[in-house]
Design a protein around this motif. Structure first.
Motif, short mmCIF file in Angstrom:
data_model
loop_
_atom_site.label_atom_id
_atom_site.label_comp_id
_atom_site.label_asym_id
_atom_site.label_seq_id
_atom_site.Cartn_x
_atom_site.Cartn_y
_atom_site.Cartn_z
N GLY A 149 0.77 -1.22 0.00
CA GLY A 149 0.00 0.00 0.00
C GLY A 149 0.81 1.28 0.00
O GLY A 149 0.24 2.37 -0.12
N VAL A 150 2.12 1.19 0.11
CA VAL A 150 2.92 2.41 0.13
C VAL A 150 2.92 3.06 -1.25
O VAL A 150 2.87 2.39 -2.28
CB VAL A 150 4.38 2.10 0.57
N GLU A 151 2.93 4.38 -1.27
CA GLU A 151 3.01 5.11 -2.53
C GLU A 151 4.43 4.97 -3.09
O GLU A 151 5.41 5.16 -2.38
CB GLU A 151 2.68 6.58 -2.32
N THR A 152 4.51 4.66 -4.36
CA THR A 152 5.82 4.50 -5.00
C THR A 152 6.66 5.76 -4.83
O THR A 152 7.88 5.67 -4.61
CB THR A 152 5.64 4.19 -6.49
N SER A 153 6.03 6.92 -4.89
CA SER A 153 6.78 8.17 -4.77
C SER A 153 7.49 8.25 -3.43
O SER A 153 8.59 8.83 -3.33
CB SER A 153 5.84 9.37 -4.93
N LYS A 154 6.91 7.66 -2.38
CA LYS A 154 7.54 7.69 -1.06
C LYS A 154 8.78 6.80 -1.02
O LYS A 154 9.77 7.12 -0.35
CB LYS A 154 6.55 7.26 0.01
N VAL A 155 8.73 5.68 -1.73
CA VAL A 155 9.91 4.81 -1.81
C VAL A 155 11.02 5.51 -2.59
O VAL A 155 12.20 5.47 -2.21
CB VAL A 155 9.55 3.47 -2.46
N LEU A 156 10.65 6.17 -3.68
CA LEU A 156 11.64 6.88 -4.49
C LEU A 156 12.25 8.04 -3.70
O LEU A 156 13.45 8.32 -3.84
CB LEU A 156 11.00 7.40 -5.77
N GLU A 157 11.45 8.69 -2.86
CA GLU A 157 12.00 9.75 -2.00
C GLU A 157 13.02 9.17 -1.02
O GLU A 157 14.05 9.81 -0.73
CB GLU A 157 10.88 10.44 -1.23
N ALA A 158 12.76 7.97 -0.50
CA ALA A 158 13.71 7.33 0.41
C ALA A 158 15.02 7.01 -0.30
O ALA A 158 16.11 7.14 0.28
CB ALA A 158 13.10 6.06 1.01
#
Length: 396
Positions: A149-158
């Motif tokens: 359920g995590v937004e892909t954009s949040k993973v890319l920000e990490a």
């Protein structure tokens, strides 16, 4: 460098930062940290480690060696380890909600940067007689909020955050990706970002093979010795069959425990691929080729097992393309050593009796490197440290 001994770099060594321990202490379900009746804190990661209602759970004793930097350095000095590349131990952030995981990853990455970048300090002097070959002794893998359920954009920000941290040279992840495995379509932009970043991706198991070990109480032997390696074997086979390494050939994958059974089963996998109409035309190369595109820790505990990994990796380039012939491999050449690196799995697998300062598990892996037939001193020194220096860009 002044010393003539081989540089020793540990690419597989874990920590649980204090903020992570706080998360685990608040949990009532596995994974969790609980306090035993004798006051000893224990971490329970696997169902095989829990009994009854949890009040008498076995678990594994967890103490300062899991988070105290002085304890890590003490362990390194005892075993002659110059540099450690530390990673958050399993189960990472898998048990958190997306919002919790995003915040935890951000905070943990800053914690681990500080853990590494502020050593040495005035308060971190060692009384050991060991003289390391560099003062840059600690580097790290960062954490990503890889949860369903995590937004892909949040993973890319990490990933962008990790790229900005001087002592964080890669990421650690499990085998479930964002919930459905490493061959999940949702992982595609994440793989692309990781390949573009140049960060090393350390793939480490946690879940094992569900329901395969029967009713006899064998502690966590089967779960760790078989479940973990087969979990990695299946996860990476799926990743390869999905074409991830064809689309992102610059992706730097480091596989825990020498990729489990993948080296031993790679030719069987190759044969099954070419005889299966569903996948026979999916890959650009023979399945065996892809084993030469990844890296492996040397946590095998035996020279014969380590030699098997090295020999399989050495032949990989012979299988470039899809010619249906048995490749000739020069058995006097060992290019596979360039893809293998020493690891300890500290602080797991300590001596049960608590006696002595050296760990049998560490010495077994050092002896395995020393005992592989045919390797020269130069080849052994690559596995012990030089490969890691090159892959992680470690400044000596």
């Amino acid at each position: 460098m002044a010393s003539s001994r081989s540089l020793l770099v540990d690419c597989h060594t874990h920590i649980y930062p204090p903020s992570y321990m706080d998360l685990m202490r608040k949990r009532t379900e596995i994974p969790r940290v609980h306090t035993a009746p004798d006051g000893q804190e224990k971490v329970i990661l696997l169902k095989e480690e829990a009994h009854g209602d949890g009040s008498n759970s076995q678990g594994r004793p967890v103490g300062p060696q899991y988070w105290d930097r002085a304890e890590k350095i003490k362990f390194m000095d005892t075993h002659g380890i110059d540099v450690s590349i530390v990673s958050l131990a399993n189960p990472w952030l898998d048990f958190l909600t997306p919002d919790e995981a995003v915040k935890a990853a951000r905070d943990l990455n800053l914690d681990i940067q500080q853990y590494c970048s502020t050593y040495p300090s005035e308060a971190s002097t060692s009384s050991s007689q060991f003289s390391p070959q560099t003062s840059n002794r600690l580097f790290a893998f960062g954490s990503l909020p890889l949860v369903p359920g995590v937004e892909t954009s949040k993973v890319l920000e990490a990933i962008e955050q990790i790229k900005s941290l001087s002592h964080v040279r890669g990421v650690v992840m499990g085998t479930r990706g964002v919930g459905k495995g490493l061959d999940d379509e949702a992982m595609e932009p994440i793989w692309k970002a990781l390949a573009d970043s140049g960060l090393v991706v350390f793939v480490h198991p946690h879940y094992g093979v569900e329901g395969a070990f029967g009713e006899q109480d064998n502690g966590h032997v089967l779960a760790l010795a078989l479940g973990f390696p087969f979990e990695t074997t299946i996860a990476i086979a799926r990743l390869i069959l999905y074409g991830v390494l064809d689309r992102y050939p610059t992706l730097r994958l480091l596989l825990a425990h020498s990729a489990g059974a993948l080296p031993a089963l790679s030719s069987r996998l190759s044969s099954c691929v070419v005889h299966d109409p569903t996948v026979k035309d999916r890959l650009q190369h023979d399945f065996r080729y892809y084993l030469g595109q990844m890296w492996y820790d040397a946590v095998t505990y035996g020279p014969e097992e380590l030699a098997l990994t090295e020999r399989v990796v050495s032949r990989a380039d012979k299988y470039e393309g899809k010619d249906e012939h048995l490749a000739y491999v020069d058995r006097g050449v060992f290019p596979g050593v360039d893809r293998i690196m020493f690891g300890t799995d500290h602080p797991f697998f300590p001596p049960l009796d608590g006696e002595g300062t050296r760990w049998k598990s560490v010495d077994e892996n050092l002896d395995a490197i020393a005992g592989v037939a045919g390797w020269s001193g130069t080849e052994r020194s690559k596995v012990m440290g030089r490969n890691a220096v090159e892959l992680f860009g470690i400044e000596l």
